[in-house]
Design a protein around this motif. Structure first.
Motif, short mmCIF file in Angstrom:
data_model
loop_
_atom_site.label_atom_id
_atom_site.label_comp_id
_atom_site.label_asym_id
_atom_site.label_seq_id
_atom_site.Cartn_x
_atom_site.Cartn_y
_atom_site.Cartn_z
N ARG A 269 19.61 59.73 6.14
CA ARG A 269 20.82 59.51 6.92
C ARG A 269 20.71 60.22 8.26
NH1 ARG A 269 25.30 61.99 3.60
NH2 ARG A 269 26.43 61.82 5.59
N LEU A 270 21.07 59.54 9.31
CA LEU A 270 21.02 60.12 10.64
C LEU A 270 22.44 60.43 11.07
CD1 LEU A 270 18.41 57.61 12.14
CD2 LEU A 270 17.99 59.84 11.06
N LEU A 271 22.66 61.69 11.42
CA LEU A 271 24.01 62.15 11.69
C LEU A 271 24.09 62.75 13.09
CD1 LEU A 271 26.89 62.74 10.67
CD2 LEU A 271 25.99 64.83 9.62
N GLY A 272 24.80 62.07 13.98
CA GLY A 272 24.99 62.58 15.35
C GLY A 272 26.34 63.27 15.44
N LEU A 273 26.34 64.48 15.99
CA LEU A 273 27.59 65.24 16.09
C LEU A 273 28.03 65.26 17.54
CD1 LEU A 273 28.27 66.03 13.27
CD2 LEU A 273 25.83 66.51 13.59
N GLU A 274 29.16 64.63 17.78
CA GLU A 274 29.72 64.57 19.13
C GLU A 274 30.66 65.75 19.36
OE1 GLU A 274 29.87 60.25 20.70
OE2 GLU A 274 31.31 60.35 19.06
N ALA A 275 30.89 66.05 20.63
CA ALA A 275 31.75 67.19 20.95
C ALA A 275 33.21 66.77 20.82
CB ALA A 275 31.47 67.68 22.37
N GLY A 276 33.88 67.35 19.83
CA GLY A 276 35.29 67.01 19.58
C GLY A 276 36.26 67.81 20.43
N GLY A 277 35.75 68.77 21.20
CA GLY A 277 36.63 69.52 22.10
C GLY A 277 37.80 70.15 21.36
N ASP A 278 38.99 69.88 21.86
CA ASP A 278 40.20 70.41 21.21
C ASP A 278 40.58 69.58 19.98
OD1 ASP A 278 40.33 72.21 23.25
OD2 ASP A 278 41.95 71.22 24.35
N GLY A 279 39.81 68.54 19.69
CA GLY A 279 40.12 67.62 18.60
C GLY A 279 40.28 66.21 19.17
N VAL A 280 39.64 65.23 18.54
CA VAL A 280 39.68 63.87 19.09
C VAL A 280 41.12 63.39 19.24
CG1 VAL A 280 39.02 61.47 18.65
CG2 VAL A 280 37.36 63.29 18.28
N GLU A 281 41.98 63.81 18.29
CA GLU A 281 43.37 63.34 18.32
C GLU A 281 44.14 63.87 19.54
OE1 GLU A 281 42.02 65.48 16.26
OE2 GLU A 281 43.21 67.30 16.50
N THR A 282 43.63 64.94 20.17
CA THR A 282 44.34 65.48 21.34
C THR A 282 43.98 64.74 22.62
OG1 THR A 282 42.57 67.03 21.96
CG2 THR A 282 44.18 67.81 20.34
N GLY A 283 42.94 63.93 22.57
CA GLY A 283 42.48 63.26 23.79
C GLY A 283 41.59 64.15 24.64
N ARG A 284 41.50 65.41 24.31
CA ARG A 284 40.64 66.34 25.07
C ARG A 284 39.36 66.58 24.30
NH1 ARG A 284 42.36 69.54 29.04
NH2 ARG A 284 41.20 71.28 28.22
N HIS A 285 38.39 65.68 24.52
CA HIS A 285 37.14 65.74 23.77
C HIS A 285 36.05 65.03 24.56
CE1 HIS A 285 37.37 61.44 22.63
NE2 HIS A 285 38.67 61.65 22.63
N ALA A 286 34.85 64.96 23.99
CA ALA A 286 33.74 64.26 24.64
C ALA A 286 33.05 63.35 23.62
CB ALA A 286 32.76 65.27 25.23
N ALA A 287 33.81 62.88 22.63
CA ALA A 287 33.23 62.07 21.54
C ALA A 287 33.29 60.59 21.92
CB ALA A 287 33.99 62.34 20.25
N SER A 288 32.28 60.15 22.67
CA SER A 288 32.30 58.80 23.24
C SER A 288 32.24 57.71 22.19
CB SER A 288 31.11 58.62 24.19
OG SER A 288 30.95 59.75 25.00
N ILE A 289 31.45 57.91 21.15
CA ILE A 289 31.33 56.86 20.13
C ILE A 289 32.55 56.89 19.22
CG2 ILE A 289 29.98 56.06 18.14
CD1 ILE A 289 27.45 57.00 19.64
N THR A 290 32.94 58.10 18.78
CA THR A 290 34.10 58.23 17.91
C THR A 290 35.38 57.78 18.60
OG1 THR A 290 33.02 60.17 16.96
CG2 THR A 290 35.36 59.85 16.43
N GLY A 291 35.54 58.17 19.87
CA GLY A 291 36.82 57.97 20.52
C GLY A 291 36.81 57.04 21.73
N GLY A 292 35.68 56.37 21.99
CA GLY A 292 35.59 55.52 23.17
C GLY A 292 35.44 54.05 22.83
N VAL A 293 35.31 53.24 23.85
CA VAL A 293 35.06 51.80 23.69
C VAL A 293 33.92 51.42 24.64
CG1 VAL A 293 37.41 51.16 23.01
CG2 VAL A 293 36.82 51.24 25.43
N PRO A 294 33.23 50.31 24.37
CA PRO A 294 32.10 49.96 25.24
C PRO A 294 32.53 49.70 26.68
CG PRO A 294 31.92 48.78 23.17
CD PRO A 294 33.29 49.41 23.19
N GLY A 295 31.68 50.13 27.59
CA GLY A 295 31.91 49.93 29.02
C GLY A 295 30.64 50.29 29.77
N VAL A 296 30.72 50.21 31.08
CA VAL A 296 29.54 50.51 31.91
C VAL A 296 29.78 51.79 32.70
CG1 VAL A 296 28.33 49.77 33.99
CG2 VAL A 296 28.69 48.14 32.14
N LEU A 297 28.89 52.73 32.57
CA LEU A 297 28.90 53.93 33.40
C LEU A 297 27.45 54.34 33.67
CD1 LEU A 297 30.53 56.29 34.77
CD2 LEU A 297 30.24 57.55 32.63
#
Lengths: 416, 273
Positions: A269-297
């Protein structure tokens, strides 16, 4: 190859290998969303890279640098006192923190700096978040006698002031970026602007598996040595493959580096740990896969923290190296096909793991890598005593002493 | 492949201007700077003073092709709460002046909106099409399809580094005109427009382009005159934005914009000798 220990179990001969994705696309992710002005340079880089990786002279030179400069292969260390907090599962660290310059970043930098020489360019530019990639680039520039400019968000120059001084001591110019959120994403914007203007003489030594093609595939290839070494080392130590391979994910270079060798081992199993910051539910995080949607950057389509207008949302993490609203496209693909799993680890959990590894094993991890350690503790408890978790300890924590001291309020150490 | 017979409004206007023996003046403004009403008012002033075609920039958080002047304005526009929908409002208002409007946008806001929804909304707002600085034709399949369906212009960029193969590909994919980046770099005022701009325009025409306009680094009447000798249009951004940034009041902004526009408009007329 038959009978090799660790041969993928339970896969049919016809199962498609996941280890040969060369871009520009990984499934729906990747591509080249950049100004036309950069296309010629990206083409030149790709051509140079494709030639180099089949050229024995290049392979030998990179191998020599790995052995005599970086200190490869990096060792693995089993950490039983730390693992006692993980339900008794075995935890094994891949010690990229022991590389010259203190993190995995040097693997990619040395590869790209040799390509820079081959392209006849003499000036290196780089972005850096935590400063690890900037330090590695400044180091390679010094080694090769090249000019080096590192773009770093002004916010990051403050929280990673030690690394700013290191880069300057190595002869690099560090330019604090004052635009946007003044962190890694803005440093990349500024590096791209520099590159467009100076592409004739300058190589943009991108430090992660993001950006336009060929960067994601090329940077991954330069880091894949991590997983190749670790896979064999774990087999030698334990006689089998690990159940879980854990790594922190910002842009995702150390994670793809250790994952890649295991992609065709379906039981790992491959497990990537994203930065949850203050918690994904707070909106203050860096968890792009957990909390984001596809886009171009920054040149590629991938998971992204963005608002409903497509504006990039500023990310938040205690770890400057993970504080990025995007992620490499190959991770988005691995997530979308279910081959890798991505979970958030918040600041508090990461700092607890940071302290635990310091206290139980005498190893001070980078705060980035502490996210992987926190994820490993959880994975270990899920696996139970028979489990084996391999963790990529991607960097060391010297640069984070100030941040950690502040977090633990200095005198906290006296209380336990 | 095109299912639209209607000629490009921008191309028609450029051809008309060529018939007058001059180059067109294309002026850029970021939507929402200094605010939505201010931006629309500024565009009207520019049209009155001699701008032929308006390029309205959709403010984006990560404008990698823009230099410090436009970054400042765009950052302020976003901080002021400018939304994607404001671009349609601005396009509608400015189109009413009679000048064709192209929207300049980085690609992610369009992707997020949905290419299939963005295109009809552009049409509804009266905009002629898009200028896409970070979208190359290779990645533009969905946009090419949608712009064909709705008869919208798609202005792609060529650069001094573009190979003959890429020039041909970009020219073939473009509709309206081809945007020649005068220099390797980002938007901003420069003291000279490089000799490579003229070479690039020549090569772009050789690759099959009828209409080629030059942008990046043009800010003075003399530069506009120089570029007008060989290009169909002169694209100016930072000089207009600078006028807005430096303005002490709305009246001052109008005076500054008028002065800048008149100088440039004289430039594009004096260039043909």
């Amino acid at each position: 190859m038959t009978g090799e220990p660790g041969q993928p179990r339970g896969t049919s001969r016809t199962a498609r290998s996941l280890r040969h994705e060369e871009g520009p696309y990984f499934g729906d992710f990747g591509g080249r969303f950049v100004p036309e002005a950069l296309i010629a340079a990206l083409d030149e880089l790709e051509t140079t890279y494709r030639k180099a990786i089949v050229d024995p002279e290049f392979i030998d030179e990179l191998d020599r640098l790995h052995r005599t400069y970086t200190g490869r292969p990096s060792i693995i260390t089993e950490v039983p006192r730390f693992a006692a907090h993980a339900g008794g599962a075995r935890i094994i660290l891949k010690r990229e923190d022991l590389n010259h310059t203190g993190s995995h970043k040097i693997n990619n930098v040395l590869g790209q700096v040799l390509l820079t020489q081959r392209m006849g360019k003499t000036r290196l530019i780089a972005e850096t978040g935590a400063g690890q990639h900037g330090v590695a680039t400044a180091t390679a520039a010094a080694l090769m006698g090249m000019e080096c400019v590192v773009y770093m968000g002004e916010e990051d120059t403050r929280r990673q002031s030690l690394n700013v001084a290191r880069m300057q001591l190595l002869g690099a110019e560090v330019i604090p970026v004052m635009t946007g959120s003044r962190t890694l994403k803005d440093a990349i914007n500024e590096a791209l602007r520099d590159w467009v203007a100076n592409v004739d003489t300058t190589h943009y030594l991108l430090g992660t598996v993001a950006g336009p093609h060929p960067f994601p595939a090329m940077v991954r290839d330069f880091h894949s040595i991590i997983g190749r070494e670790a896979r064999q080392q774990v087999l030698d130590l334990t006689g089998r493959l690990p159940d879980v391979v854990a790594a922190c994910v910002g842009g995702g270079s150390n994670a793809i580096g250790i994952f890649h060798a295991f992609l065709d081992d379906p039981d790992v199993r491959l497990l990537g740990l994203e930065a949850g910051g203050d918690g994904v539910e707070t909106g203050r995080h860096a968890a792009s896969i957990t909390g984001g949607v596809p886009g171009v950057l920054h040149g590629a389509r991938s998971f992204l923290l963005q608002d409903e207008d497509g504006q990039t949302i500023e990310s938040h993490s205690i770890s400057a190296g993970l504080d990025y609203p995007g992620v490499g496209p190959e991770h988005s693909w691995l997530a979308s096909i279910g081959r890798a799993e991505y979970r958030p680890v918040n600041d508090v959990e990461a700092m607890e793991a940071f302290r635990l590894l310091c206290r139980t094993e005498g190893i001070m991890p980078a705060i980035e890598s502490a996210h992987a350690l926190a994820g490993a503790l959880v994975a270990g408890r899920e696996l139970g005593p028979d489990g084996i978790v391999l963790v990529n300890l991607s960097g060391r924590g010297d640069k984070d002493v100030e941040t950690a001291a502040r977090w633990f309020k200095l005198a906290d150490g006296a209380t336990s | 492949m095109s299912v639209t017979a209607a000629p490009s409004r921008v191309a028609s206007r450029l051809a008309e201007i060529r018939g007058e023996g001059r180059a067109a003046l294309i002026g850029y403004l970021p939507v929402g700077f200094p605010d939505l009403a201010g931006c629309i008012a500024a565009a009207r002033v520019m049209v009155d003073a001699g701008v032929d075609i308006l390029e309205l920039g959709l403010p984006y958080s990560d404008p990698v092709m823009d230099g410090p002047v436009i970054q400042r304005a765009v950052t302020a526009a976003l901080a002021g709460g400018t939304r994607v929908r404001d671009t349609f409002t601005a396009a509608r208002e400015v189109t009413a002046t009679g000048a064709p409007v192209l929207v300049m946008t980085y690609w992610n806001p369009v992707l997020r909106y949905g290419v299939g929804a963005f295109a009809p909304d552009l049409v509804e707002a009266g905009a002629a099409g898009l200028i896409t600085p970070d979208l190359i034709p290779d990645e533009a399949g969905e946009w090419i399809e949608a712009s064909d369906r709705y008869g919208l212009d798609r202005v792609f960029l060529v650069a001094p580094s573009s190979t003959p193969e890429r020039l041909a590909r970009t020219v073939a994919a473009s509709r309206g005109f081809v945007y020649a980046a005068s220099t390797m770099g980002v938007t901003g005022e420069r003291t000279t427009v490089g000799a490579q701009a003229e070479r690039l325009v020549r090569d772009t025409r050789a690759a099959g382009a009828d209409l080629v306009c030059v942008g990046l680094g043009v800010s003075t009447g003399a530069q506009a005159a120089e570029v007008a000798r060989y290009a169909d249009g002169v694209i100016v951004g930072s000089a207009f934005v600078r006028a807005l940034l430096d303005a002490a009041s709305p009246a001052d902004a109008e005076a500054r914009l008028t002065a800048v526009t008149e100088e440039l408009a004289a430039g594009v007329r004096g260039g043909k000798s």
